[in-house]
Write a protein that holds these residues in place. Structure first.
Motif, PDB file in Angstrom:
ATOM      1  N   TYR A   4       1.055  -1.599  -0.084  1.00  0.00           N
ATOM      2  CA  TYR A   4       0.066  -0.565  -0.004  1.00  0.00           C
ATOM      3  C   TYR A   4       0.471   1.379   0.249  1.00  0.00           C
ATOM      4  CZ  TYR A   4      -3.350   3.053   2.158  1.00  0.00           C
ATOM      5  OH  TYR A   4      -4.077   4.345   2.575  1.00  0.00           O
ATOM      6  N   ILE A   8       1.537   4.364  -3.517  1.00  0.00           N
ATOM      7  CA  ILE A   8       1.295   5.633  -2.848  1.00  0.00           C
ATOM      8  C   ILE A   8       2.794   6.336  -3.090  1.00  0.00           C
ATOM      9  CG2 ILE A   8       1.059   7.280  -0.711  1.00  0.00           C
ATOM     10  CD1 ILE A   8      -0.915   5.637  -0.108  1.00  0.00           C
ATOM     11  N   GLY A  11       3.130   5.616  -6.866  1.00  0.00           N
ATOM     12  CA  GLY A  11       1.672   7.017  -7.672  1.00  0.00           C
ATOM     13  C   GLY A  11       2.586   7.863  -7.839  1.00  0.00           C
ATOM     14  N   SER A  14       5.113   9.246  -9.947  1.00  0.00           N
ATOM     15  CA  SER A  14       5.009   9.327 -11.327  1.00  0.00           C
ATOM     16  C   SER A  14       4.522  10.773 -11.846  1.00  0.00           C
ATOM     17  CB  SER A  14       3.399   8.370 -11.443  1.00  0.00           C
ATOM     18  OG  SER A  14       2.578   8.351 -11.040  1.00  0.00           O
ATOM     19  N   LEU A  15       3.375  11.453 -10.643  1.00  0.00           N
ATOM     20  CA  LEU A  15       2.366  12.634 -10.503  1.00  0.00           C
ATOM     21  C   LEU A  15       3.718  13.381 -11.001  1.00  0.00           C
ATOM     22  CD1 LEU A  15      -0.346  12.283  -8.814  1.00  0.00           C
ATOM     23  CD2 LEU A  15       0.118  11.621 -10.992  1.00  0.00           C
ATOM     24  N   LYS A  17       6.999  13.487 -12.036  1.00  0.00           N
ATOM     25  CA  LYS A  17       7.412  13.286 -13.280  1.00  0.00           C
ATOM     26  C   LYS A  17       6.840  14.365 -14.308  1.00  0.00           C
ATOM     27  CE  LYS A  17       7.602   9.598 -14.316  1.00  0.00           C
ATOM     28  NZ  LYS A  17       8.851   7.681 -14.903  1.00  0.00           N
ATOM     29  N   GLY A  18       5.270  13.715 -14.162  1.00  0.00           N
ATOM     30  CA  GLY A  18       4.657  14.529 -15.234  1.00  0.00           C
ATOM     31  C   GLY A  18       4.797  15.757 -15.603  1.00  0.00           C
ATOM     32  N   LEU A  19       4.910  16.506 -13.873  1.00  0.00           N
ATOM     33  CA  LEU A  19       4.992  17.800 -13.380  1.00  0.00           C
ATOM     34  C   LEU A  19       5.493  18.712 -13.988  1.00  0.00           C
ATOM     35  CD1 LEU A  19       3.180  17.993  -9.689  1.00  0.00           C
ATOM     36  CD2 LEU A  19       2.199  19.014 -12.193  1.00  0.00           C
ATOM     37  N   VAL A  21       8.009  17.712 -16.655  1.00  0.00           N
ATOM     38  CA  VAL A  21       7.779  17.700 -18.050  1.00  0.00           C
ATOM     39  C   VAL A  21       6.707  18.984 -18.459  1.00  0.00           C
ATOM     40  CG1 VAL A  21       6.416  17.235 -20.314  1.00  0.00           C
ATOM     41  CG2 VAL A  21       7.797  15.178 -18.801  1.00  0.00           C
ATOM     42  N   THR A  22       5.742  19.216 -17.950  1.00  0.00           N
ATOM     43  CA  THR A  22       4.468  20.474 -18.296  1.00  0.00           C
ATOM     44  C   THR A  22       5.681  21.131 -18.125  1.00  0.00           C
ATOM     45  OG1 THR A  22       3.320  18.971 -16.373  1.00  0.00           O
ATOM     46  CG2 THR A  22       2.759  21.241 -17.993  1.00  0.00           C
ATOM     47  N   ILE A  23       6.051  21.701 -16.684  1.00  0.00           N
ATOM     48  CA  ILE A  23       7.231  22.971 -16.289  1.00  0.00           C
ATOM     49  C   ILE A  23       7.999  23.819 -17.055  1.00  0.00           C
ATOM     50  CG2 ILE A  23       8.044  22.428 -14.360  1.00  0.00           C
ATOM     51  CD1 ILE A  23       6.166  25.672 -13.904  1.00  0.00           C
ATOM     52  N   ASN A  25       8.029  22.944 -20.334  1.00  0.00           N
ATOM     53  CA  ASN A  25       7.091  23.064 -21.612  1.00  0.00           C
ATOM     54  C   ASN A  25       6.755  25.092 -20.992  1.00  0.00           C
ATOM     55  OD1 ASN A  25       6.843  21.509 -24.017  1.00  0.00           O
ATOM     56  ND2 ASN A  25       6.365  20.264 -22.724  1.00  0.00           N
ATOM     57  N   MET A  26       6.657  24.937 -19.761  1.00  0.00           N
ATOM     58  CA  MET A  26       5.793  26.002 -19.715  1.00  0.00           C
ATOM     59  C   MET A  26       7.192  27.177 -19.922  1.00  0.00           C
ATOM     60  SD  MET A  26       4.106  27.517 -16.457  1.00  0.00           S
ATOM     61  CE  MET A  26       4.395  29.573 -15.759  1.00  0.00           C
ATOM     62  N   ARG A  28       9.155  26.885 -22.005  1.00  0.00           N
ATOM     63  CA  ARG A  28      10.270  27.236 -23.479  1.00  0.00           C
ATOM     64  C   ARG A  28       9.264  28.305 -24.343  1.00  0.00           C
ATOM     65  NH1 ARG A  28      10.693  21.752 -23.886  1.00  0.00           N
ATOM     66  NH2 ARG A  28      12.113  21.414 -22.500  1.00  0.00           N
TER      67      ARG A  28
ATOM     68  N   HIS B  38       1.102  28.560 -21.321  1.00  0.00           N
ATOM     69  CA  HIS B  38       2.629  28.726 -21.564  1.00  0.00           C
ATOM     70  C   HIS B  38       2.470  27.376 -21.688  1.00  0.00           C
ATOM     71  CE1 HIS B  38       4.201  32.544 -22.538  1.00  0.00           C
ATOM     72  NE2 HIS B  38       2.961  33.059 -22.041  1.00  0.00           N
ATOM     73  N   ILE B  39       1.966  26.897 -20.816  1.00  0.00           N
ATOM     74  CA  ILE B  39       2.193  24.800 -19.696  1.00  0.00           C
ATOM     75  C   ILE B  39       1.695  24.541 -21.483  1.00  0.00           C
ATOM     76  CG2 ILE B  39       1.494  23.125 -19.477  1.00  0.00           C
ATOM     77  CD1 ILE B  39       0.855  24.104 -16.625  1.00  0.00           C
ATOM     78  N   TRP B 316      -1.230  24.452 -11.975  1.00  0.00           N
ATOM     79  CA  TRP B 316       0.056  23.694 -12.589  1.00  0.00           C
ATOM     80  C   TRP B 316      -0.432  21.942 -12.604  1.00  0.00           C
ATOM     81  CZ3 TRP B 316       5.517  22.777 -10.113  1.00  0.00           C
ATOM     82  CH2 TRP B 316       6.185  22.440 -10.994  1.00  0.00           C
ATOM     83  N   PHE B 321      -2.864  16.882 -15.313  1.00  0.00           N
ATOM     84  CA  PHE B 321      -2.985  15.816 -15.131  1.00  0.00           C
ATOM     85  C   PHE B 321      -4.282  15.029 -15.751  1.00  0.00           C
ATOM     86  CE2 PHE B 321       0.589  14.827 -12.124  1.00  0.00           C
ATOM     87  CZ  PHE B 321       0.776  15.878 -11.260  1.00  0.00           C
TER      88      PHE B 321
ATOM     89  N   TYR C 142       1.190  19.530 -27.385  1.00  0.00           N
ATOM     90  CA  TYR C 142       1.750  18.735 -27.343  1.00  0.00           C
ATOM     91  C   TYR C 142       2.199  17.674 -28.489  1.00  0.00           C
ATOM     92  CZ  TYR C 142       3.269  20.408 -22.526  1.00  0.00           C
ATOM     93  OH  TYR C 142       3.028  21.337 -21.693  1.00  0.00           O
ATOM     94  N   ALA C 200       6.435  10.233 -20.585  1.00  0.00           N
ATOM     95  CA  ALA C 200       6.649  10.629 -18.306  1.00  0.00           C
ATOM     96  C   ALA C 200       5.307  11.598 -17.930  1.00  0.00           C
ATOM     97  CB  ALA C 200       8.231  11.505 -18.347  1.00  0.00           C
ATOM     98  N   LEU C 201       5.097  11.342 -19.235  1.00  0.00           N
ATOM     99  CA  LEU C 201       3.637  12.807 -19.025  1.00  0.00           C
ATOM    100  C   LEU C 201       2.188  11.754 -19.019  1.00  0.00           C
ATOM    101  CD1 LEU C 201       2.448  15.540 -18.216  1.00  0.00           C
ATOM    102  CD2 LEU C 201       1.886  15.638 -21.262  1.00  0.00           C
ATOM    103  N   ALA C 206      -0.274   7.781 -12.225  1.00  0.00           N
ATOM    104  CA  ALA C 206      -0.813   6.554 -10.699  1.00  0.00           C
ATOM    105  C   ALA C 206      -2.358   7.689 -11.763  1.00  0.00           C
ATOM    106  CB  ALA C 206      -1.323   7.502 -10.483  1.00  0.00           C
TER     107      ALA C 206
END
Lengths: 146, 354, 379
Positions: A4, A8, A11, A14-15, A17-19, A21-23, A25-26, A28, B38-39, B316, B321, C142, C200-201, C206
């Motif tokens: 458990y 957690i 998970g 992984s979130l 890692k996604g953040l 990528v987004t930041i 891109n922001m 650039r 921008h994102i 963000w 998500f 993207y 990655a995104l 999760a």
């Protein structure tokens, strides 16, 4: 229990890692173009609206025969001195599928695809263009920038 | 004992804060559009004003001029009152948000009202149950959503209202538990006391730097995202599911009120996060070194900076998500967040009693 | 006071009925004009009936009145996201009827264009899939940004950005412009990290996993029985790809792998597409390295094609599955019958089976993971 907690943590990572990528891109530059005020240049081989150079046309009618949708209508008149003269050359923009066959099949490269892509009309009849007229594309070649 | 001075100051500060709410909602809406743009590698509104900062004004004018449609068969009183029940509690919660350090203007002595110098608390009223008041008042927003769902004569809006109600209620528990974890350190529910308990400006005593309170911060952020119906928890407003949710049947200014209510809620939860975890209005007194005394609005500046930072965090999350499904949403609240926050609370209690 | 009788009476009066919901032709989540009539019990789908034909344009009938070359722009518009592959399948069929030889440079260029178009098509599939799941626009934008770079190459080489009309009988329309191989190599270098970013995104996210794992499982036998092909079939565990199993063009000269997954749920299909993009980039890289010199363009050949009477069926691997053209020729300049075997049409047939027992949010997810283009379903 350990599963458990492990799920957690995995998970959550992984979130994160996604953040990242987004930041990234922001921070650039944007890749978009503010369309009416800035426009992109089209490539050399771009297939826009069809354009005709009357003096080069030998009236072989190959373009009209090759068009898959039949958007070119050509009539030829034989004058008094037995010379053939181009009478009408109508291009129905509604049917054109921008395939480029007419350009490729013309032996003298008289018919070409221009780079005009911004075409609007309030009336269907405006979309039937007489390619022999001077200034046929004036209103569309310089569209407003606002 | 409230004197006439206190009453006047409360009214003046309250009026300023109301104006601030309107302006802030517009600013946050503009910020959301810019951040999302921008994102996504694009630019966002660029035409109306420098980089589009007047876009919210243009949108507000448009919404004002829209026709107010009343669908047939709505339950009139309920349908009409729902936007108010959604907006007014959020505005009421602003009473207890500490915007800055209370400061005194010693030299200024007004004869009857303030014989000893003017003391301006940078908060409308520092209730001694501050945080409890905020949490309870923002819970009333659920009523507004239920009323909107019921009052529109539309079964999909009703479904949207139910889902939203279930979501908000289930995420209240981790929210309150993480707040209690902080209050245990401070010993008081008053907002200014919580800020002052986070020490001086060098930031080493901010609550977010303690590990168990950092965990509480994360739990609080997740619960706050769910409370304000934002992605990944925006089921009630989901567009690619059947319809637009509980505010489908509203147009014009009523829709604008829901919209403003959402962004005001966002501001409230961010302000609470900034106060409880990030040190509130504490910040380096830059002007101390230049001028010898600190300017009174510097704490306000630091506070707003922190609030907008938390708002940026929420944005963000929204633009990164995908959406969570309804049963997974409530499952996540009850099976993950609540046990984690209970465990955190127990651990904090043991640590403090050690 | 609650007695047993009252409890039973209460349970009986609490009847639920099944009701019909139209996930109508215009809906943000059905990709194109697909009409699903759903019989629902609460939130769960009990039965699903599909109505097709909202995008029918009689393309097969039109083919009987056009010459072979004139029909190529129409094939562009079948699966409009993967135009090059459609052109390719049709042109290969006509070449089989005629028995023409295609110069090797043209074959390499065809492979490059087809594989780049596969990447572009999968990008849209993944972007719209994430959009349906609620990731409000960021993965979609993207993917479109990367697709714009690929489409710029196509724009330069043939002049159009969506319906290319590039692959012709006997070769391609025009040779690559000078400096284009440098551009394609740069494009591959640009795309590889971006695909990792998308990975990655989304892939191990999760929330994404919770939404797609175990949803819409397509069993292997059902997939094979219904004629499902492409990434949907490979997601269910059948490692069948026409590029390896029945190679056409010069695919047997390249080294690449065929990804396949085990479970057949939406997550597996998504992962198969991601991996296929990487493999396609590998193929393009090898093709650009090994591009031979020679003639590729068919400009200047203006003879109208007149294949001998007969029939031919050629199938190729479209990004969505197996696209086949069956042409019956009667010796004249126009075909007697052209039948198009569209991959999305067969893929769609499985959806009423899989949709039983899903919630609406999951049905939206399954539709997105099947990646249908109604242009080729309805033709």
């Amino acid at each position: 229990m350990m599963n458990y907690i492990a799920s957690i943590l995995v998970g959550a990572w992984s979130l994160v890692k996604g953040l990242r990528v987004t930041i990234g891109n922001m921070c650039r530059r944007a890749v978009t173009v503010q369309y009416p005020r800035q426009k992109l240049e089209m490539e050399e081989r771009y297939r826009g609206l069809v354009d005709l150079r009357r003096e080069d046309c030998i009236m072989c009618l190959q373009c009209a025969k090759t068009c898959p949708t039949g958007c070119l209508s050509i009539t030829v008149k034989t004058g008094e001195d037995k010379k053939r003269v181009l009478e009408t050359f109508t291009y129905n923009m509604e049917y054109c599928c921008f395939c480029g066959f007419c350009e490729q099949v013309c032996p003298k490269s008289a018919i070409r695809m221009s780079k005009i892509y911004e075409v609007t009309a309030y009336d269907r009849n405006r979309l039937k263009i007489d390619l022999l007229k001077e200034g046929k594309y004036d209103e569309w070649a310089n569209p407003p920038t606002e | 004992m409230a004197t006439l001075l206190d009453l006047i100051i409360m009214l003046v500060v309250g009026g300023i804060i109301l104006g601030f709410i309107a302006g802030s909602a517009m600013f946050v809406i503009w910020l959301e559009r810019k951040v999302s743009a921008h994102i996504q590698s694009r630019l966002g509104p660029m035409r109306v004003g420098w980089h589009g900062w007047l876009q919210s004004v243009a949108d507000a004018i448009k919404l004002l001029l829209k026709e107010d449609i009343r669908p047939k068969g709505v339950d009139t009183w309920v349908w009409w009152a729902a936007p108010f029940f959604a907006t007014v509690p959020s505005v009421m919660a602003f009473i207890c948000i500490p915007f800055g350090k209370p400061f005194e203007i010693r030299g200024l002595q007004i004869p009857v009202i303030a014989p000893d110098g003017l003391r301006i608390p940078m908060i409308v009223s520092d209730l001694n149950v501050g945080i409890l008041y905020i949490l309870s008042v923002t819970s009333v927003c659920v009523l507004g959503i239920f009323m909107a769902g019921w009052g529109s004569n539309n079964k999909y809006s009703l479904l949207g209202g139910f889902r939203s109600g279930a979501q908000i209620v289930s995420y209240e528990v981790p929210l309150v538990l993480s707040v209690i974890t902080v209050v245990m350190y401070v010993g008081s529910l008053s907002m200014q006391t919580i800020v002052e308990a986070q020490g001086d400006w060098y930031g080493l005593k901010w609550f977010v730097l303690r590990p168990n309170l950092a965990l509480a911060f994360i739990v609080y952020l997740i619960a706050a995202t769910a409370e304000t119906n934002r992605t990944p928890f925006d089921i009630p407003e989901a567009e690619s599911e059947l319809v637009a949710g509980f505010h489908t049947e509203y147009s014009g200014m009523k829709f604008a009120m829901f919209f403003v209510a959402e962004y005001t809620n966002v501001f409230i939860v961010s302000a609470v996060a900034a106060t409880l975890f990030l040190g509130g209005w504490q910040g380096p007194p830059i002007f101390q070194f230049i001028l010898g005394y600190d300017l009174p609005f510097m704490p306000v500046f630091w506070f707003l900076l922190k609030v907008y930072f938390v708002i940026f965090l929420l944005m963000w999350f929204r633009w990164t998500f995908p959406r969570v499904r309804v049963d997974q949403l409530t499952g996540f609240a009850w099976k993950v967040l609540t046990p984690v926050s209970f465990a955190n609370l127990a651990f904090t209690g043991w640590w403090l009693l050690r | 006071m609650i007695t047993d009788e009252t409890a039973v009476a209460d349970a009986k009066s609490f009847e639920t009925e099944e009701f019909f919901v139209n996930m109508g032709p215009q809906h943000p989540s059905t990709h194109g004009v697909l009409y699903l009539e759903l019989k629902m019990d609460g939130e769960v789908v009990v039965e699903c009936r599909m109505h097709l034909g909202y995008l029918h344009r009689s393309i097969e009938k039109i083919a009987e009145n056009r010459t072979y070359t004139q029909f190529i722009p129409f094939t562009d518009r079948l699966d409009y996201l993967a135009s090059m592959n459609n052109n390719l399948a049709y042109v290969l069929t006509v070449e089989k009827l005629l028995g023409t030889e295609v110069p090797e440079r043209a074959q390499y260029i065809r492979v490059i264009m087809a594989e780049l178009n596969r990447v572009a098509s999968h990008l849209i599939a993944i972007g719209t899939f994430a959009q349906d799941l609620g990731a409000f626009g960021t993965p979609l934008l993207y993917c479109f940004r990367e697709r714009e770079r690929i489409v710029d190459i196509f724009d330069e080489v043939c002049g159009n950005r969506l319906t290319y009309n590039y692959i012709r009988v006997g070769g391609v329309q025009d040779d690559l412009t000078p400096g284009m191989d440098r551009k394609i190599k740069d494009l591959i270098q640009y795309l590889r990290p971006k695909i990792e970013d998308l990975d990655a995104l989304l892939t191990r996210n999760a929330i994404f996993l919770a939404r797609t794992r175990g949803i819409g499982i397509l069993p292997k036998e059902m997939a094979v029985n219904y004629g499902v092909t492409g990434p949907n079939l490979r997601g269910s565990g059948v490692r069948w790809d026409l590029r390896k199993d029945e190679p056409y063009l010069v695919y047997d000269k390249f080294q690449f792998d065929i990804p396949a997954a085990r479970n057949g749920d939406a997550w597996d299909r998504y992962r198969v597409r991601m991996e296929e993009m990487r493999q396609s980039l590998r193929i393009v890289e090898q093709a650009i390295e090994g591009l031979p010199e020679g003639q590729a363009a068919v400009k200047g050949k203006r003879a109208v094609l007149k294949p001998p009477a007969g029939e031919a069926y050629v199938r190729t691997e479209n990004p969505r599955g197996e696209l086949g053209f069956y042409i019956v020729s009667d010796g004249t300049t126009m075909p007697y019958r052209t039948k198009i075997r569209a991959p999305s049409f067969s893929n769609l047939a499985v959806i009423p089976e899989i949709a039983k027992g899903l919630k609406i949010a999951d049905l939206v997810c399954v539709l997105g993971s099947f990646d249908m283009v109604m242009g080729e379903v309805d033709r």
